[in-house]
Design a protein around this motif. Structure first.
Motif, PDB file in Angstrom:
ATOM      1  N   LEU A   1       4.961  50.565  21.588  1.00 53.58           N
ATOM      2  CA  LEU A   1       5.676  49.756  20.597  1.00 53.58           C
ATOM      3  C   LEU A   1       7.004  50.401  20.209  1.00 53.58           C
ATOM      4  O   LEU A   1       8.022  49.712  20.047  1.00 53.58           O
ATOM      5  N   ILE A   2       7.012  51.726  20.052  1.00 51.69           N
ATOM      6  CA  ILE A   2       8.237  52.424  19.668  1.00 51.69           C
ATOM      7  C   ILE A   2       9.296  52.295  20.754  1.00 51.69           C
ATOM      8  O   ILE A   2      10.466  52.000  20.477  1.00 51.69           O
ATOM      9  N   VAL A   3       8.894  52.510  22.000  1.00 52.37           N
ATOM     10  CA  VAL A   3       9.846  52.412  23.103  1.00 52.37           C
ATOM     11  C   VAL A   3      10.367  50.981  23.238  1.00 52.37           C
ATOM     12  O   VAL A   3      11.572  50.748  23.442  1.00 52.37           O
ATOM     13  N   ALA A   4       9.472  49.999  23.109  1.00 52.37           N
ATOM     14  CA  ALA A   4       9.898  48.602  23.197  1.00 52.37           C
ATOM     15  C   ALA A   4      10.875  48.261  22.078  1.00 52.37           C
ATOM     16  O   ALA A   4      11.884  47.573  22.305  1.00 52.37           O
ATOM     17  N   CYS A   5      10.595  48.735  20.862  1.00 48.82           N
ATOM     18  CA  CYS A   5      11.494  48.481  19.739  1.00 48.82           C
ATOM     19  C   CYS A   5      12.848  49.141  19.974  1.00 48.82           C
ATOM     20  O   CYS A   5      13.899  48.546  19.706  1.00 48.82           O
ATOM     21  N   GLY A   6      12.837  50.384  20.476  1.00 44.12           N
ATOM     22  CA  GLY A   6      14.093  51.080  20.742  1.00 44.12           C
ATOM     23  C   GLY A   6      14.934  50.382  21.791  1.00 44.12           C
ATOM     24  O   GLY A   6      16.156  50.253  21.644  1.00 44.12           O
TER      25      GLY A   6
END
Length: 252
Positions: free
Chosen positions: A123-128
């Motif tokens: 989720l963090i990588v996708a958001c970034g």
């Protein structure tokens, strides 16, 4: 300098800083009372001139993009200085100590925590990535995206062992991210000089407003900045953590 002298120097500087802050806060306009002309000029110009709908990113990556290149150079130099000061020579003895530190300091993470961390990393990588690619359309951009992306490997470390973090984000990859982002931004600037006659001037098609492929070079600049910020923060984090663990094991 003695402890008393340092204390007096600090208190004097702190008092001066406090006075400046109080004067500045007192001179601020009331909430909602905006008289700035720059904001109105940006809003009136950028949508038509650059097809960008996020005016903060447009300000950073178009109107004052030359300053942004300077900021990235400062960040690159600062991280290089940290690495030069903090990095140990990686000999076999230190590698053994780091393994012992990994086994000692990061035991105890449950399987549930590790599964949740894996989901969080995705989720963090996708958001970034979303923040980076859509910086010219919605609030975001390379600076914010770099901070978010650098948090992904940190979740791996907090949920497991330190060496797992090294496998997910090895040093060569982190250094390549930072140097590649900084070099990419410079190359974009040179591209403007070659194709448009001005350093970092737009030389790509503007596209359609509100579409992903729009705003000229802004998305490309955003990607370069995002890579540089991600690599810089991970390098600083990794170097300080290395020093902390090696120092701890040396004292045992």
């Amino acid at each position: 300098m003695s402890t008393r002298g340092r204390t007096i120097l600090f208190l004097t500087a702190a008092a001066g800083l406090l006075a400046v802050l109080l004067i500045g806060l007192h001179a601020l306009p009331t909430f909602g009372d905006f008289h700035g002309t720059l904001g109105h000029a940006v809003m009136a110009r950028e949508l038509k001139a650059r097809h960008a709908t996020d005016y903060v990113t447009s300000l950073n990556f178009d109107l004052r993009v030359f300053d942004t290149v300077g900021e990235e150079a400062i960040l690159f130099a600062a991280v290089t200085g940290v690495v030069m000061l903090m990095r140990h020579m990686r000999d076999e003895d230190q590698s053994e100590r780091r393994t012992r530190a990994d086994e000692h300091r990061f035991q105890g993470a449950s399987q549930a925590l590790r599964v949740q961390a894996l989901l969080m990393v995705v989720l963090i990588v996708a958001c970034g990535i979303y923040l980076d690619l859509h910086g010219a359309l919605t609030p975001g951009g390379g600076f914010q995206a770099g901070v978010v992306l650098s948090a992904g490997p940190g979740v791996v470390m907090l949920s497991g062992r330190y060496l797992t973090l090294k496998k997910v984000a090895p040093e060569w990859m982190i250094e390549a991210l930072e140097s590649g982002g900084a070099a990419g931004l410079v190359l974009i600037g040179i591209g403007g000089l070659v194709f448009a006659g001005v350093f970092v001037k737009n030389f790509l098609p503007l596209g359609t407003p509100d579409q992903l492929l729009s705003a000229g070079i802004m998305p490309v600049v955003s990607i370069a900045v995002g890579l540089e910020v991600t690599g810089a923060l991970l390098l600083i984090f990794s170097e300080f953590l290395d020093q902390s663990l090696l120092s701890t094991t040396e004292g045992q």
